[in-house]
Scaffold this motif. Sequence first.
Motif, PDB file in Angstrom:
ATOM      1  N   ILE A   1      49.080  29.502  35.054  1.00 60.46           N
ATOM      2  CA  ILE A   1      49.224  30.085  33.724  1.00 60.46           C
ATOM      3  C   ILE A   1      49.718  31.516  33.910  1.00 60.46           C
ATOM      4  CG2 ILE A   1      48.079  30.573  31.524  1.00 60.46           C
ATOM      5  CD1 ILE A   1      47.907  27.608  32.471  1.00 60.46           C
TER       6      ILE A   1
ATOM      7  N   LEU B   1      44.389  30.592  27.060  1.00 55.74           N
ATOM      8  CA  LEU B   1      45.394  30.549  28.127  1.00 55.74           C
ATOM      9  C   LEU B   1      45.759  31.965  28.585  1.00 55.74           C
ATOM     10  CD1 LEU B   1      47.697  27.715  26.762  1.00 55.74           C
ATOM     11  CD2 LEU B   1      46.137  27.573  28.727  1.00 55.74           C
TER      12      LEU B   1
ATOM     13  N   VAL C   1      53.210  27.818  31.309  1.00 51.10           N
ATOM     14  CA  VAL C   1      52.246  26.909  31.905  1.00 51.10           C
ATOM     15  C   VAL C   1      53.012  26.010  32.873  1.00 51.10           C
ATOM     16  CG1 VAL C   1      50.624  25.046  31.462  1.00 51.10           C
ATOM     17  CG2 VAL C   1      50.769  26.955  29.871  1.00 51.10           C
TER      18      VAL C   1
END
Length: 167
Positions: free
Chosen positions: A128, A108, A137
């Motif tokens: 993100i 991520l 997120v």
Amino acid sequence: MRATRTAVLVASFILGCHAPRVGASDRGTIYDALIANEQTAILAIAAKETGLTAVLKGKDEYTLFAPTDAAFLKLDDDGIGAVARNEQVVQKLLRSHLVKGKYTTAALKKKAQAGESLTTIGDERLKIEERGDGLYVGGVKLEPDAADLGCSNGVIHLLGALRAVPK
């Protein structure tokens, strides 16, 4: 009938009732991990009642950005009503927190650095972002102590807030 059961179960959890928990050292599938985690009782019941257990128990890998029970408790009366009374709202909510593929915190962070987004199985884009106070997120901060909960078919990241209650 199913919508009524969903409403009763979600409402009972919001009002403070708790379901029995299974304990396991191995988290198993994403669904098994939701059942075993004391912070995700509402989401586990919602997944069962909306028929998404097959996806969460399946062999395909997913990343679930799982709102905690505390996140559901933050809803106002309108939000609680929408979740408690409408199975389609609950299903949309779940689908807006589930992404195909396994994305750890490290993955991520790479997406955030590249300015990339993820698309949920509900066809929503999740931006993100890495901010000074953590990883976000879809505008919601990942719980730093509850990220990267590995499962046999993916990973779970806990969220202390809901992204939004669909209409």
